[in-house]
Design a protein around this motif. Structure first.
Motif, short mmCIF file in Angstrom:
data_model
loop_
_atom_site.label_atom_id
_atom_site.label_comp_id
_atom_site.label_asym_id
_atom_site.label_seq_id
_atom_site.Cartn_x
_atom_site.Cartn_y
_atom_site.Cartn_z
N THR A 50 41.70 72.00 -57.36
CA THR A 50 40.34 72.53 -57.46
C THR A 50 39.30 71.43 -57.21
N HIS A 51 38.03 71.79 -57.46
CA HIS A 51 36.95 70.81 -57.41
C HIS A 51 37.08 69.82 -58.58
N ARG A 52 37.81 70.22 -59.65
CA ARG A 52 38.00 69.36 -60.83
C ARG A 52 39.44 68.82 -60.76
N ASN A 99 39.75 70.73 -53.85
CA ASN A 99 39.19 71.79 -53.00
C ASN A 99 37.83 72.26 -53.51
N GLY A 100 36.83 72.21 -52.66
CA GLY A 100 35.49 72.62 -53.06
C GLY A 100 35.28 74.12 -53.07
N ILE A 101 36.24 74.87 -52.56
CA ILE A 101 36.13 76.33 -52.53
C ILE A 101 36.82 76.90 -53.76
N ASP A 131 38.96 79.57 -64.77
CA ASP A 131 38.68 80.93 -65.25
C ASP A 131 37.69 81.64 -64.32
N GLY A 132 36.79 80.86 -63.71
CA GLY A 132 35.90 81.45 -62.71
C GLY A 132 36.68 81.84 -61.47
N GLY A 133 37.55 80.96 -61.04
CA GLY A 133 38.41 81.22 -59.88
C GLY A 133 39.27 82.46 -60.06
N ASN A 159 41.85 77.67 -68.08
CA ASN A 159 40.72 78.38 -68.67
C ASN A 159 39.99 77.43 -69.62
N ASN A 160 38.89 76.85 -69.12
CA ASN A 160 38.11 75.92 -69.96
C ASN A 160 36.88 76.59 -70.56
N GLY A 161 36.85 77.91 -70.48
CA GLY A 161 35.80 78.66 -71.19
C GLY A 161 34.53 78.90 -70.41
C1 LIG Z 1 33.82 80.33 -53.19
C2 LIG Z 1 32.90 79.54 -54.05
N1 LIG Z 1 31.96 80.19 -54.80
C3 LIG Z 1 31.12 79.48 -55.58
C4 LIG Z 1 31.18 78.10 -55.61
C5 LIG Z 1 30.24 77.31 -56.52
N2 LIG Z 1 31.01 76.87 -57.68
C6 LIG Z 1 31.58 75.65 -57.73
S1 LIG Z 1 32.47 75.41 -59.13
C7 LIG Z 1 32.08 76.95 -59.71
C8 LIG Z 1 32.58 77.42 -61.04
C9 LIG Z 1 34.06 77.39 -61.11
O1 LIG Z 1 34.47 77.72 -62.42
P1 LIG Z 1 35.97 77.66 -62.82
O2 LIG Z 1 36.79 78.31 -61.77
O3 LIG Z 1 36.08 78.19 -64.20
O4 LIG Z 1 36.34 76.11 -62.77
P2 LIG Z 1 35.79 74.92 -63.70
O5 LIG Z 1 34.54 74.39 -63.03
O6 LIG Z 1 35.51 75.47 -65.04
O7 LIG Z 1 36.88 73.91 -63.71
C10 LIG Z 1 31.27 77.62 -58.81
C11 LIG Z 1 30.76 78.98 -59.01
C12 LIG Z 1 32.15 77.47 -54.81
N3 LIG Z 1 32.29 76.15 -54.80
N4 LIG Z 1 33.02 78.21 -54.06
#
Ligand SMILES: Cc1ncc(C[n+]2csc(CCOP(=O)(O)OP(=O)(O)O)c2C)c(N)n1
Ligand SMILES: [Mg+2]
Length: 302
Positions: A50-52, A99-101, A131-133, A159-161
């Protein structure tokens, strides 16, 4: 876990001091999840991240010094310094990339699992997502297809809330992400993501099942990020200090330390301190290595 912690706490702040303005997402607090999951994987297995994703990289065996070079924009980074935090891929380690997506890891991992099945490689792929993903459309297509084709893939929800500032209770249609597993005819396993041994055990079930041809599983690890969504936001604008303190008291490194010492002679406090010092030293060396690595030449930009 301690290498991840030091990479985030000691190493990452250095990027800002070198003029790098790219967005960085800290995974401090979540170290038990990649550590417990990737302990079941070899270099031949795959993960999508992920982005994290710094913790996923380190747990999968990507060298911190190469990651640091990527963060500093230097040519010794796995993507030659052109990717930064959200584009760390190392195919030699089966690391398909941070991954930024959001949920972008999921089709990559499912594709890798399909490759493994067609070529009879015996490899497992893990898709990490948040959890958003979990609410992204592509994830649901992937879970369905992986179940239909019985692919060797584990869907691992961290799931970090929160998704940015949106609480999971607001954005999720069910109580837990894992409640959706029956809809795809796959096992769902919910685990305490602050307890590395619990994650290790739960992930072992899912990985073993995938490797032996049983098909996919959904693993949900409940965890918490200590800092803001990125290094730029203040989480106290959308969550309370009491909540943060509650989770910090369940710190995965501290929990593991206390557990191991309570086991008697399993490992001593001094040995854990030694591991911690070695991990910090590794990160200091990573910073020096990255500093010594050149910037890409301007003609390489294309
Ligand atoms: C397809 C897409 N939609 C929106 C974004 C903007 N965005 C980056 S991180 C994020 C939240 C992701 O939340 P979660 O999946 O819970 O991961 P966490 O940041 O909590 O690790 C959003 C909406 C993005 N990067 N890609
Ligand atoms: Mg989240």
């Amino acid at each position: 876990m301690t290498t991840i912690r030091h990479f985030e706490e000691r190493g990452v702040p250095e990027t800002g001091q070198r003029g790098m303005s790219a967005s960085v997402h800290s995974s401090v607090g979540q170290e038990a999840v990649p550590t417990g999951v990737c302990a079941h994987l070899s270099d031949d297995d795959y993960i999508g991240s992920t982005h994290r994703g710094h913790g996923h990289c380190i747990a999968k065996g990507v060298e911190p010094k190469l990651m640091m070079a990527e963060l500093f924009g230097r040519i010794d980074g796995p993507n030659k310094g052109k990717g930064g935090s959200m584009h760390i891929a190392d195919m030699s380690k089966g690391m398909l990339g941070t991954n930024g997506i959001v949920a972008g890891s999921v089709p990559l991992a499912v594709g890798a699992a399909l490759t493994s099945k067609i070529r009879k490689l015996g490899r497992v792929a893990v898709a990490f997502f948040g959890d958003g993903g979990a609410n992204q459309g592509v994830l649901h297509e992937c879970m369905n297809l992986a179940s239909v084709w019985k692919l060797p893939v584990v869907f691992c929800c961290e799931n970090n809330g929160y998704a940015e500032s949106t609480p999971v209770e607001y954005g999720l249609s069910v109580a837990n992400v894992v409640d959706r597993a029956p809809g795809y005819d796959m096992p769902g396993i919910y685990v305490d993501g602050m307890d590395v041994l619990a994650v290790y055990e739960a992930a072992g079930q899912a990985v073993d099942r995938a490797r032996s041809g049983g098909g996919p599983a959904l693993l949900e690890a409940r965890t918490y990020r200590y800092y803001g969504h990125t290094v730029f936001d203040d989480p106290l604008t959308y969550r309370t200090k009491e909540e943060q303190d509650h989770w910090r008291a369940r710190d995965p490194l501290l929990t593991f330390r206390n557990h191991m010492i309570a086991q008697g002679n399993a490992i001593t406090s001094e040995e854990l301190d030694q591991m911690d010092a070695e991990a910090l030293q590794l990160i200091e060396e990573a910073v020096s290595f990255a500093d010594a690595s050149p910037l890409p030449e301007p003609h390489e930009i294309l």
